[in-house]
Motif scaffolding. Structure first.
Motif, PDB file in Angstrom:
ATOM      1  N   ARG A  15      10.141  -5.048  -0.911  1.00  0.00           N
ATOM      2  CA  ARG A  15       9.753  -5.350   0.478  1.00  0.00           C
ATOM      3  C   ARG A  15       8.298  -4.940   0.683  1.00  0.00           C
ATOM      4  N   LEU A  16       7.692  -5.633   1.631  1.00  0.00           N
ATOM      5  CA  LEU A  16       6.286  -5.364   1.904  1.00  0.00           C
ATOM      6  C   LEU A  16       6.158  -4.148   2.813  1.00  0.00           C
ATOM      7  N   VAL A  17       5.353  -3.199   2.390  1.00  0.00           N
ATOM      8  CA  VAL A  17       5.081  -2.046   3.249  1.00  0.00           C
ATOM      9  C   VAL A  17       4.101  -2.495   4.330  1.00  0.00           C
ATOM     10  N   GLU A  18       4.453  -2.211   5.582  1.00  0.00           N
ATOM     11  CA  GLU A  18       3.510  -2.468   6.677  1.00  0.00           C
ATOM     12  C   GLU A  18       3.603  -1.298   7.630  1.00  0.00           C
ATOM     13  N   ARG A  19       2.608  -0.482   7.628  1.00  0.00           N
ATOM     14  CA  ARG A  19       2.635   0.726   8.448  1.00  0.00           C
ATOM     15  C   ARG A  19       1.443   0.677   9.408  1.00  0.00           C
ATOM     16  N   VAL A  20       1.525  -0.259  10.346  1.00  0.00           N
ATOM     17  CA  VAL A  20       0.444  -0.461  11.312  1.00  0.00           C
ATOM     18  C   VAL A  20       1.054  -0.537  12.707  1.00  0.00           C
ATOM     19  N   VAL A  21       0.625   0.357  13.578  1.00  0.00           N
ATOM     20  CA  VAL A  21       1.089   0.332  14.974  1.00  0.00           C
ATOM     21  C   VAL A  21       0.066  -0.449  15.779  1.00  0.00           C
ATOM     22  N   ARG A  22       0.522  -1.531  16.408  1.00  0.00           N
ATOM     23  CA  ARG A  22      -0.430  -2.403  17.108  1.00  0.00           C
ATOM     24  C   ARG A  22      -0.408  -2.194  18.626  1.00  0.00           C
ATOM     25  N   ASP A  23       0.512  -1.355  19.121  1.00  0.00           N
ATOM     26  CA  ASP A  23       0.606  -1.095  20.554  1.00  0.00           C
ATOM     27  C   ASP A  23      -0.155   0.202  20.870  1.00  0.00           C
ATOM     28  N   PRO A  24      -1.308   0.100  21.547  1.00  0.00           N
ATOM     29  CA  PRO A  24      -2.131   1.300  21.788  1.00  0.00           C
ATOM     30  C   PRO A  24      -1.395   2.390  22.575  1.00  0.00           C
ATOM     31  N   GLU A  25      -0.528   1.976  23.502  1.00  0.00           N
ATOM     32  CA  GLU A  25       0.188   2.982  24.307  1.00  0.00           C
ATOM     33  C   GLU A  25       1.126   3.793  23.416  1.00  0.00           C
ATOM     34  N   CYS A  62      -1.315   0.872   3.970  1.00  0.00           N
ATOM     35  CA  CYS A  62      -0.636   0.525   5.231  1.00  0.00           C
ATOM     36  C   CYS A  62      -0.504  -0.984   5.444  1.00  0.00           C
ATOM     37  N   TYR A  63      -1.409  -1.760   4.880  1.00  0.00           N
ATOM     38  CA  TYR A  63      -1.275  -3.217   5.011  1.00  0.00           C
ATOM     39  C   TYR A  63      -0.475  -3.819   3.859  1.00  0.00           C
ATOM     40  N   GLY A  64       0.010  -2.988   2.939  1.00  0.00           N
ATOM     41  CA  GLY A  64       0.958  -3.472   1.941  1.00  0.00           C
ATOM     42  C   GLY A  64       0.378  -3.933   0.620  1.00  0.00           C
ATOM     43  N   PHE A  65      -0.930  -3.821   0.422  1.00  0.00           N
ATOM     44  CA  PHE A  65      -1.490  -4.229  -0.868  1.00  0.00           C
ATOM     45  C   PHE A  65      -0.885  -3.406  -2.014  1.00  0.00           C
ATOM     46  N   PHE A  66      -0.591  -2.120  -1.720  1.00  0.00           N
ATOM     47  CA  PHE A  66      -0.085  -1.233  -2.770  1.00  0.00           C
ATOM     48  C   PHE A  66       1.430  -1.024  -2.666  1.00  0.00           C
ATOM     49  N   GLY A 299     -10.258   1.322 -14.724  1.00  0.00           N
ATOM     50  CA  GLY A 299      -9.267   1.798 -15.705  1.00  0.00           C
ATOM     51  C   GLY A 299      -8.718   0.706 -16.604  1.00  0.00           C
ATOM     52  N   ASN A 300      -9.434  -0.378 -16.770  1.00  0.00           N
ATOM     53  CA  ASN A 300      -9.056  -1.473 -17.676  1.00  0.00           C
ATOM     54  C   ASN A 300      -7.544  -1.771 -17.641  1.00  0.00           C
ATOM     55  N   PRO A 301      -6.691  -1.354 -18.608  1.00  0.00           N
ATOM     56  CA  PRO A 301      -5.291  -1.789 -18.534  1.00  0.00           C
ATOM     57  C   PRO A 301      -4.588  -1.232 -17.292  1.00  0.00           C
ATOM     58  N   LEU A 302      -4.950  -0.010 -16.909  1.00  0.00           N
ATOM     59  CA  LEU A 302      -4.303   0.603 -15.742  1.00  0.00           C
ATOM     60  C   LEU A 302      -4.750  -0.108 -14.472  1.00  0.00           C
ATOM     61  N   GLU A 303      -6.028  -0.458 -14.440  1.00  0.00           N
ATOM     62  CA  GLU A 303      -6.532  -1.189 -13.285  1.00  0.00           C
ATOM     63  C   GLU A 303      -5.870  -2.571 -13.208  1.00  0.00           C
ATOM     64  N   SER A 304      -5.625  -3.175 -14.366  1.00  0.00           N
ATOM     65  CA  SER A 304      -4.992  -4.501 -14.365  1.00  0.00           C
ATOM     66  C   SER A 304      -3.573  -4.414 -13.813  1.00  0.00           C
ATOM     67  N   LEU A 305      -2.942  -3.283 -14.047  1.00  0.00           N
ATOM     68  CA  LEU A 305      -1.594  -3.078 -13.504  1.00  0.00           C
ATOM     69  C   LEU A 305      -1.661  -3.026 -11.978  1.00  0.00           C
ATOM     70  N   LEU A 306      -2.650  -2.297 -11.457  1.00  0.00           N
ATOM     71  CA  LEU A 306      -2.823  -2.246 -10.002  1.00  0.00           C
ATOM     72  C   LEU A 306      -3.140  -3.646  -9.478  1.00  0.00           C
ATOM     73  N   HIS A 307      -3.963  -4.378 -10.206  1.00  0.00           N
ATOM     74  CA  HIS A 307      -4.299  -5.739  -9.768  1.00  0.00           C
ATOM     75  C   HIS A 307      -3.049  -6.618  -9.729  1.00  0.00           C
ATOM     76  N   GLY A 308      -2.196  -6.464 -10.734  1.00  0.00           N
ATOM     77  CA  GLY A 308      -0.944  -7.229 -10.738  1.00  0.00           C
ATOM     78  C   GLY A 308      -0.106  -6.906  -9.508  1.00  0.00           C
ATOM     79  N   ILE A 309      -0.052  -5.622  -9.172  1.00  0.00           N
ATOM     80  CA  ILE A 309       0.736  -5.190  -8.000  1.00  0.00           C
ATOM     81  C   ILE A 309       0.138  -5.778  -6.717  1.00  0.00           C
ATOM     82  N   ILE A 310      -1.168  -5.626  -6.562  1.00  0.00           N
ATOM     83  CA  ILE A 310      -1.835  -6.126  -5.334  1.00  0.00           C
ATOM     84  C   ILE A 310      -1.579  -7.626  -5.173  1.00  0.00           C
TER      85      ILE A 310
END
Lengths: 452, 118
Positions: A15-25, A62-66, A299-310
């Motif tokens: 599931r996509l993580v989304e941790r953003v509160v958009r209601d200022p109150e 918070c926007y779910g890239f990770f 981080g070459n291979p490690l960075e590529s893993l993060l890129h795959g996730i994003i």
């Protein structure tokens, strides 16, 4: 429907993580009476120039890239990542991500487990951190070494011991000792400044955009560079992968963050990629340049893993990987990213590729070699199919040409792209990132915040 | 055969000077003849010296030394013409002026004039 059709993968972790509160109150109520802390950039442990700003990690989490990461990691999670590259919930993940502060700041704050801390950015409330654990990094150099590997522990791909010439290693070495671990929530959505605003497609929006465009299959192109024609051919040809038909879309996802001197400015990178489609070299309807905030660890291979996730989180079905992917120097074997996605790297916790281990990724790697100009074919040619001697293209060769004020031949850089380079060159009085750019960028960041 | 090389780009003025220095046979025509250059060959030791002197310098996938200051490239071109050499001799003569180059490089890291294009 053909059984060969590829469907868009679920986000990493299901599931996509989304941790953003958009209601200022609601946001105001959430932070009432809580202690506050002004986010500070991580400074180089020797030179004290900014090397990272944790705000970018908070945004990407918070926007779910990770996804499925939800916050700053506890000690057990960091230890597991360093050992097996897995989160405590089993899903694979390459890097420790922590909210670190100095001992002095920790004393002044007087917070502990169970407290909520308001994180200010540019003097305005930005996010909250619900502290679940406070722990101490005993040795940042050891953390840095373990994060990237060593020739002894990771002989399959690590060729040299990491040191202070490696920008990612420096980030971990420069961390403050106290970690506040817990979930982040953005309570005041930052507003991107131009030109970044039009490239901001967090995962939910990216997936909606793919739907709108009718893109079922999408291949990602990772970039931290202004595109030359070799990149353009890589994108166009890798996109032929697809399933029954070539990929419907090419997503360009530029990593935006702390820059190294000599890199192109982020503004030129985004608009340079956009110029590829406004110039018609790749149809606008098939091409989407976007950004992700992250201070690259190289981080070459490690960075590529993060890129795959994003990119899986953004909804891509495929990801192209080339030589020296997200690399700097000669710390890793130049093909180590492709080794990871072809066969795995056991010493990093991957006895099989990241797509073939439990709790792994679904995005399909497309390991590519190189495109360069063939004087015999008189066109850009692929290294594995063209039988002639070719003229290799390199980004740094092009940078040298640009620095001397020589307009690159259209056959290697499109005039529309060079125009963008010159536009931002005039704006910053310099074609690449210099110290002034790096310092100003870290002061101004990519966003502004409104009063809450 | 040297291990590494540095590309020196040639405009029309430089092209003539290279020919006058007797190095015309070494001019290379790249990318369908749209780019003219000479390659200055660099040994492993000299490459290491360059990387040590200039922290932005790096080697690329072609074994070319890149990301050196423009002032270094400009001086290298002058030394190629002066020494009539496309090897370590020209590079060593350039490195002999490293302090001067670094002063110029410090200024050029603040400002480089943008070309006027249509």
């Amino acid at each position: 429907m053909s059984r060969f059709l590829i469907q868009r993968p679920l986000p990493h972790g299901g599931r996509l993580v989304e941790r953003v509160v958009r209601d200022p109150e609601r946001a105001k109520k959430m932070i009432k009476g809580c202690p506050t802390y002004d986010i500070k950039p991580t400074l180089h442990y020797e030179s004290e120039v900014p090397v990272r700003n944790v705000y970018r990690e908070i945004m990407s989490i918070c926007y779910g890239f990770f996804s499925p990461v939800e916050g700053s990691m506890c000690q057990a999670e960091v230890e597991r990542i360093l050992k097996e590259r897995r989160l405590l919930n089993e899903w694979i993940f390459p890097y420790p991500l922590v909210f670190d502060i100095s001992k002095d700041d920790f004393k002044k704050l007087g917070v502990g487990s169970g407290d909520r801390l308001v994180l200010n950015l540019k003097g305005k409330p930005f996010a909250i951190l619900d502290i679940e654990e406070v722990w101490e990094i005993s040795d940042t150099e050891e953390l840095a070494d373990k994060t990237f590997g060593t020739p002894e522990d990771n002989p399959e791909v690590v060729r040299e011991k990491f040191n202070k010439k490696h920008p990612g290693w420096v980030i971990y070495k420069s961390l403050n000792p106290i970690v506040l671990a817990g979930k982040y929530t953005i309570i005041n959505e930052p507003i991107f400044r131009a030109p970044f605003d039009r490239f901001w497609y967090p995962p939910r929006k990216a997936r909606e955009e793919f739907d709108k465009r009718g893109w079922r299959t999408v291949i990602n192109h990772q970039t931290r560079n202004v595109p030359h024609v070799g990149h353009e051919f890589l994108m166009k040809n890798a996109a032929f992968t697809g399933d029954l038909e070539p990929c419907h879309g090419i997503l360009v996802n530029a990593i935006i963050g702390v820059k190294r001197r000599g890199d192109y400015p982020d503004e030129a990178i985004c608009e340079g990629h956009e110029a590829v489609n406004t110039g018609g070299y790749i149809k606008n309807s098939r091409h989407l340049p976007t950004i992700c905030l992250w201070d690259m660890r190289y981080g070459n291979p490690l960075e590529s893993l993060l890129h795959g996730i994003i990119r899986q989180n953004m909804g891509c079905t495929h990801h192209m990987f080339g030589r020296d992917h997200a690399a700097v120097g000669e710390y890793y074997d130049k093909w180590s990213t492709q080794i990871l996605w072809n066969e795995g790297i056991p010493s990093f916790g991957f006895p099989a590729p990241p797509t073939d281990v439990p709790y792994g990724l679904e995005i399909r790697p497309q390991n590519m070699r190189e495109f360069s100009f063939c004087p015999t074919c008189k066109e850009m040619a692929y290294s594995e199919t063209c039988g002639h001697e070719r003229e290799k293209l390199s980004g740094s060769f092009l940078r040298g040409m640009v620095a001397q004020g020589v307009q690159p031949p259209a056959i290697i850089m499109r005039p529309e792209v060079f125009k963008v380079v010159v536009k931002w060159w005039k704006h910053f009085n310099y074609p690449f990132c210099n110290e002034k750019y790096v310092i100003n960028k870290e002061k101004e960041l990519e966003v502004d915040l409104k009063d809450l | 055969m040297a291990d590494y090389f540095i590309d020196v780009l040639l405009d029309e003025g430089r092209l003539q000077a290279i020919k006058d220095a007797g190095l015309g046979d070494n001019i290379k025509y790249r990318f369908a003849g749209e780019l003219k250059l000479v390659e200055v060959h660099v040994s492993e030791d000299t490459k290491n010296k360059i990387l040590k002197e200039f922290d932005t310098a790096r080697t690329d996938s072609r074994n070319a030394i890149t990301d050196v200051p423009v002032a270094f490239l400009r001086e290298l071109y002058h030394q190629v013409v002066k020494t009539k050499s496309l090897g370590d001799e020209a590079v060593e003569a350039t490195l002999a002026k490293v302090d001067e180059i670094k002063d110029l490089a410090a200024k050029e890291s603040e400002y480089l004039p943008a070309p006027e294009i249509d």
